[in-house]
Design an enzyme around this catalytic site. Sequence first.
Site, PDB file in Angstrom:
ATOM      1  N   GLU A  25      -1.441 -42.261  -0.735  1.00 23.04           N
ATOM      2  CA  GLU A  25      -0.641 -42.425  -1.890  1.00 23.04           C
ATOM      3  C   GLU A  25      -0.666 -41.015  -2.471  1.00 23.04           C
ATOM      4  O   GLU A  25      -1.320 -39.843  -1.753  1.00 23.04           O
ATOM      5  CB  GLU A  25      -1.714 -43.094  -2.966  1.00 23.04           C
ATOM      6  CG  GLU A  25      -3.077 -42.709  -3.170  1.00 23.04           C
ATOM      7  CD  GLU A  25      -3.580 -42.979  -4.581  1.00 23.04           C
ATOM      8  OE1 GLU A  25      -3.011 -42.720  -5.594  1.00 23.04           O
ATOM      9  OE2 GLU A  25      -4.799 -43.824  -4.520  1.00 23.04           O
ATOM     10  N   LYS A  86       3.337 -40.839 -13.048  1.00 24.46           N
ATOM     11  CA  LYS A  86       2.427 -41.617 -12.301  1.00 24.46           C
ATOM     12  C   LYS A  86       3.135 -43.041 -12.272  1.00 24.46           C
ATOM     13  O   LYS A  86       3.091 -43.730 -13.293  1.00 24.46           O
ATOM     14  CB  LYS A  86       1.095 -41.717 -13.163  1.00 24.46           C
ATOM     15  CG  LYS A  86      -0.034 -42.541 -12.455  1.00 24.46           C
ATOM     16  CD  LYS A  86      -1.122 -42.608 -13.504  1.00 24.46           C
ATOM     17  CE  LYS A  86      -2.029 -44.050 -13.294  1.00 24.46           C
ATOM     18  NZ  LYS A  86      -3.284 -44.178 -14.193  1.00 24.46           N
ATOM     19  N   VAL A 106      -1.693 -46.867  -6.126  1.00 24.50           N
ATOM     20  CA  VAL A 106      -2.020 -47.814  -5.326  1.00 24.50           C
ATOM     21  C   VAL A 106      -0.933 -48.944  -5.281  1.00 24.50           C
ATOM     22  O   VAL A 106      -0.113 -49.129  -4.195  1.00 24.50           O
ATOM     23  CB  VAL A 106      -3.084 -48.465  -5.476  1.00 24.50           C
ATOM     24  CG1 VAL A 106      -3.505 -49.774  -4.741  1.00 24.50           C
ATOM     25  CG2 VAL A 106      -4.558 -47.761  -5.183  1.00 24.50           C
ATOM     26  N   ASP A 138      -6.331 -53.591 -20.984  1.00 22.53           N
ATOM     27  CA  ASP A 138      -6.208 -52.502 -19.937  1.00 22.53           C
ATOM     28  C   ASP A 138      -6.583 -53.353 -18.554  1.00 22.53           C
ATOM     29  O   ASP A 138      -7.615 -53.115 -18.112  1.00 22.53           O
ATOM     30  CB  ASP A 138      -6.816 -51.379 -20.357  1.00 22.53           C
ATOM     31  CG  ASP A 138      -6.366 -50.140 -19.479  1.00 22.53           C
ATOM     32  OD1 ASP A 138      -5.632 -50.460 -18.162  1.00 22.53           O
ATOM     33  OD2 ASP A 138      -6.476 -49.298 -19.618  1.00 22.53           O
ATOM     34  N   SER A 140      -5.483 -52.781 -14.661  1.00 22.20           N
ATOM     35  CA  SER A 140      -4.636 -52.186 -13.504  1.00 22.20           C
ATOM     36  C   SER A 140      -3.523 -53.093 -12.737  1.00 22.20           C
ATOM     37  O   SER A 140      -3.857 -54.018 -12.465  1.00 22.20           O
ATOM     38  CB  SER A 140      -5.134 -51.358 -12.542  1.00 22.20           C
ATOM     39  OG  SER A 140      -4.535 -50.773 -11.737  1.00 22.20           O
ATOM     40  N   ALA A 141      -2.273 -52.476 -12.777  1.00 18.54           N
ATOM     41  CA  ALA A 141      -1.283 -53.259 -11.830  1.00 18.54           C
ATOM     42  C   ALA A 141      -1.658 -53.173 -10.427  1.00 18.54           C
ATOM     43  O   ALA A 141      -0.789 -53.967  -9.750  1.00 18.54           O
ATOM     44  CB  ALA A 141       0.256 -52.738 -12.255  1.00 18.54           C
ATOM     45  N   ASP A 142      -2.310 -52.503  -9.989  1.00 21.03           N
ATOM     46  CA  ASP A 142      -2.770 -52.611  -8.706  1.00 21.03           C
ATOM     47  C   ASP A 142      -3.480 -54.010  -8.174  1.00 21.03           C
ATOM     48  O   ASP A 142      -3.232 -54.312  -7.091  1.00 21.03           O
ATOM     49  CB  ASP A 142      -4.148 -51.687  -8.459  1.00 21.03           C
ATOM     50  CG  ASP A 142      -3.647 -50.074  -8.471  1.00 21.03           C
ATOM     51  OD1 ASP A 142      -2.518 -49.837  -8.597  1.00 21.03           O
ATOM     52  OD2 ASP A 142      -4.483 -49.367  -8.445  1.00 21.03           O
ATOM     53  N   LYS A 159     -13.809 -48.082  -9.257  1.00 20.33           N
ATOM     54  CA  LYS A 159     -14.831 -47.198  -9.779  1.00 20.33           C
ATOM     55  C   LYS A 159     -15.657 -47.762 -10.578  1.00 20.33           C
ATOM     56  O   LYS A 159     -15.320 -48.635 -11.422  1.00 20.33           O
ATOM     57  CB  LYS A 159     -13.925 -46.180 -10.407  1.00 20.33           C
ATOM     58  CG  LYS A 159     -13.174 -45.263  -9.307  1.00 20.33           C
ATOM     59  CD  LYS A 159     -12.172 -44.362 -10.281  1.00 20.33           C
ATOM     60  CE  LYS A 159     -11.089 -43.954  -9.400  1.00 20.33           C
ATOM     61  NZ  LYS A 159      -9.737 -44.886  -9.266  1.00 20.33           N
TER      62      LYS A 159
END
EC number: 4.2.1.70
Length: 303
Positions: A25, A86, A106, A138, A140-142, A159
Amino acid sequence: MTLPLVYSAEVSKAMAQGAPVVALESTIITHGMPYPANLETAQEVEQVVRDNGAVPATIAIIDHKIHIGLEADTLENLAQAKDVMKLSRADLAVAVANGRTGATTVAATMICAELAGIAVFATGGIGGVHKGAETSFDISADLTELSQTAVTVVCAGAKAILDLPKTLEVLETNGVPVIAYQSDDFPAFWSRVSGLAAPLRMNAPDAIAKAHKMRAALGLQGGQLVANPIPQDAEIDADYLNPIIAQAVAEAEAQNIGAKQVTPFLLGRIVELTEGKSLKSNIALVKNNAVLGAKIARALKDV
Ligand code: PSU
């Protein structure tokens, strides 16, 4: 409309020969690490992939094209570029159509890798459910991308800036296999263990490759998440790191940092507060994931 894909010379040759390719990435380069460590790391990670028998394909959006593999000078320019978007699933098409320079997260890297026919992607950590998501929403779309795009993603877990139990729950709800590599514990990026049991464990790259193929054979959508613990000598003690993470999260809240800015802000503050220790660890774990990604990409050619 023809797909707006361009391949680097190295990747183009590898694809023509049916050689193993590992996607990498670019958000980690533009938003995850400071210059020049970002450029050095990107170059070294590419070399690690080569040293382990595969070809690296760093993915980024430049000048109306999805670049699958970057030439050396393009990588150098990207590492120093300002105003880089991003990109995730939501904004990828807008960036390509409008000629914006964009780094792929990602989620976006998975989409581009699948379009290019690349099955394996190595990164540092995936995005996940942020602490306080019950009010901020919130997530992540990952996580949703993993449920719909057939790429095996090698990371070092999620993380510790995230809510890890909730991250695992959302992955489970979305039907994403979370495979800890040679571990019973879900790794937490800077630490080898999170204290949370890994949903699945696998010990060999060829077993992971077989499972990747089986998902497709069974008509199951989506990819696999391989969580590869950080090398022992690069680990950061959680007792030292946790208060620093808490401080960075509190600062983000106090400064009203939201949406896409949260992860880059937290990573940047943690590098400052650990006086560079977290950056060193981040680099070590990405390289470790590149090794495993190359092994899985090679195994996929044999199973
Ligand atoms: N892993 C790293 N550093 C990073 C990231 C991952 O070691 O900078 C990036 C990835 O691109 C990941 C993104 O997709 O952070 C997650 O951002 P968000 O939480 O906004 O979805």
